[in-house]
Scaffold this active site. Structure first.
Site, PDB file in Angstrom:
ATOM      1  N   HIS A   1      -3.422  -5.673   2.464  1.00  0.00           N
ATOM      2  CA  HIS A   1      -3.080  -5.827   3.874  1.00  0.00           C
ATOM      3  C   HIS A   1      -3.703  -7.139   4.338  1.00  0.00           C
ATOM      4  O   HIS A   1      -4.173  -7.937   3.553  1.00  0.00           O
ATOM      5  CB  HIS A   1      -3.693  -4.695   4.699  1.00  0.00           C
ATOM      6  CG  HIS A   1      -3.262  -3.325   4.302  1.00  0.00           C
ATOM      7  ND1 HIS A   1      -2.068  -2.782   4.707  1.00  0.00           N
ATOM      8  CD2 HIS A   1      -3.879  -2.380   3.571  1.00  0.00           C
ATOM      9  CE1 HIS A   1      -1.983  -1.536   4.236  1.00  0.00           C
ATOM     10  NE2 HIS A   1      -3.062  -1.268   3.535  1.00  0.00           N
TER      11      HIS A   1
ATOM     12  N   CYS B   1       0.791  -1.229   0.000  1.00  0.00           N
ATOM     13  CA  CYS B   1       0.000   0.000   0.000  1.00  0.00           C
ATOM     14  C   CYS B   1       0.831   1.292   0.000  1.00  0.00           C
ATOM     15  O   CYS B   1       1.340   1.670  -1.038  1.00  0.00           O
ATOM     16  CB  CYS B   1      -0.994  -0.042   1.154  1.00  0.00           C
ATOM     17  SG  CYS B   1      -2.403   1.045   0.870  1.00  0.00           S
TER      18      CYS B   1
HETATM   19  N1  GLN Z   1      -2.346   6.880   2.315  1.00  0.00           N
HETATM   20  C1  GLN Z   1      -2.479   6.007   1.198  1.00  0.00           C
HETATM   21  C2  GLN Z   1      -3.869   5.982   0.599  1.00  0.00           C
HETATM   22  O1  GLN Z   1      -4.854   6.208   1.266  1.00  0.00           O
HETATM   23  C3  GLN Z   1      -2.051   4.606   1.581  1.00  0.00           C
HETATM   24  C4  GLN Z   1      -2.994   3.937   2.519  1.00  0.00           C
HETATM   25  C5  GLN Z   1      -2.486   2.626   3.039  1.00  0.00           C
HETATM   26  O2  GLN Z   1      -1.296   2.377   3.095  1.00  0.00           O
HETATM   27  N2  GLN Z   1      -3.406   1.793   3.490  1.00  0.00           N
HETATM   28  O3  GLN Z   1      -4.003   5.730  -0.582  1.00  0.00           O
END
Ligand code: GLN
Length: 239
Positions: free
Chosen positions: A191, A94
Site C-alpha cells: 500500500h 493486498c
Molecule cells: N484482510 C487481509 C489480511 O489481513 C488483507 C489486508 C489488506 O488488504 N491490507 O491479510
C-alpha cells in the site's frame, strides 16, 4: 475518442484502504501526461461489467470486505481471466492480490475463494505484518511501500514473484518473496499508495495498455522530482 484509456477500479467501496485509491489517481494523471484521455470506471458488486477495459486496478480490504465481494468476484472471474490472458495490465493490492490467488483461509478457519489468476494461496497468520517495506525487482528496480496484513501468501509451482524483500515481511515473512506476476498482471502487498512512489510501475501499466490498444507508446518526459524525493524519504523511514 481515439486516445482514450479505460481504467477499471475494482470494488472501490469495499476494497480500498491505506491510500490504495492513490494508485488510480496516479495512473489517471500520468496517462494524461503521456498524452492519453483516461476514463475511469468504478465497479462494485452487482454493477454491469464495462464492455471495454484497458487497465484494471484493485486495492486491499479487511477480511470482512473480502467476504462481501467474494460472490461477485467469482461471478466476474471469467471476464477477468479473459482480460488477463489477453495481456491487459492489472495491479492488485493486498486483499485483492490474495483473491486473485486460489483462496484466503482466514485465521478463524473459513475460506474465501479466489479466482486463481495467480497460482498461490493465503493463510491467515498469527500476527499482522505491518510497516514500511522495500523490495527489489528485475523489472522495476526498488519497489517502496507499506504493508499491513495477517494473511501469509505462498506461491505455487508456476507462480513468479514480483520482488525479493530487502526490508519488511513480504508475502509471508519467511521466504523473502513479495507479490506475484502473471503475464501483465501484478499482485503486491504494498500500500502506501504504491504508484505515486513507484512511477516506473505506473508507466509500465500505461505502456502495456497503450501498446495493446494502439500498437505503440511514446513516453513523455515527466518531472518526477517530487516522486523521487518521496522515495528518498520513504527509504529512510524505519520499519
Ligand atoms: N484482510 C487481509 C489480511 O489481513 C488483507 C489486508 C489488506 O488488504 N491490507 O491479510
Amino acid at each position: 475518442m481515439k486516445n482514450e484509456l479505460h481504467i477499471l477500479q475494482l470494488y472501490p467501496r469495499d476494497m480500498n484502504i491505506y491510500g490504495d485509491w492513490g494508485n488510480v489517481l496516479t495512473v489517471m494523471r500520468r496517462a494524461e501526461w503521456h498524452g492519453f484521455t483516461p476514463v475511469l470506471h468504478e465497479y462494485n458488486p452487482g454493477d454491469a461489467f464495462p464492455e471495454y477495459i484497458d487497465i484494471v486496478i484493485g486495492g486491499g480490504g479487511q477480511d470482512a470486505g473480502q467476504d462481501v465481494i467474494q460472490t461477485d468476484l467469482l461471478k466476474i472471474s471469467p471476464k477477468l481471466h479473459e482480460l488477463a490472458n489477453s495481456d491487459t495490465p492489472m495491479l492488485l493490492i493486498c486483499g485483492l492480490y490474495q483473491l486473485f490467488g486460489r483462496f484466503f483461509k482466514t485465521k478463524d478457519g473459513h475460506e474465501i475463494k479466489g479466482i486463481g489468476i495467480f497460482d498461490l494461496e493465503t493463510h491467515g497468520g498469527p500476527e499482522r505484518m505491518i510497516g514500511n517495506i522495500v523490495t527489489s525487482s528485475d523489472e522495476f528496480g526498488e519497489i517502496i511501500g507499506y504493508e499491513n496484513h495477517s494473511g501469509q501468501t505462498f506461491l505455487g509451482e508456476s507462480a513468479i514473484s514480483l520482488g525479493k524483500v530487502i526490508k519488511g515481511a513480504g508475502n509471508n515473512g519467511q521466504d523473502e518473496y513479495e507479490g506475484a506476476r502473471y503475464r501483465h498482471v501484478i499482485g503486491s502487498y504494498l500500500h502506501g499508495s504504491l504508484l505515486p512512489k513507484n512511477p516506473v510501475m505506473a508507466d509500465w501499466l500505461i505502456e502495456k495498455a497503450a501498446i495493446k490498444k494502439f500498437g505503440e507508446f511514446t513516453p513523455q518526459q515527466i518531472d518526477d522530482r517530487l516522486a523521487l524525493a518521496a522515495r528518498k524519504v520513504a527509504l529512510s523511514r524505519p520499519r
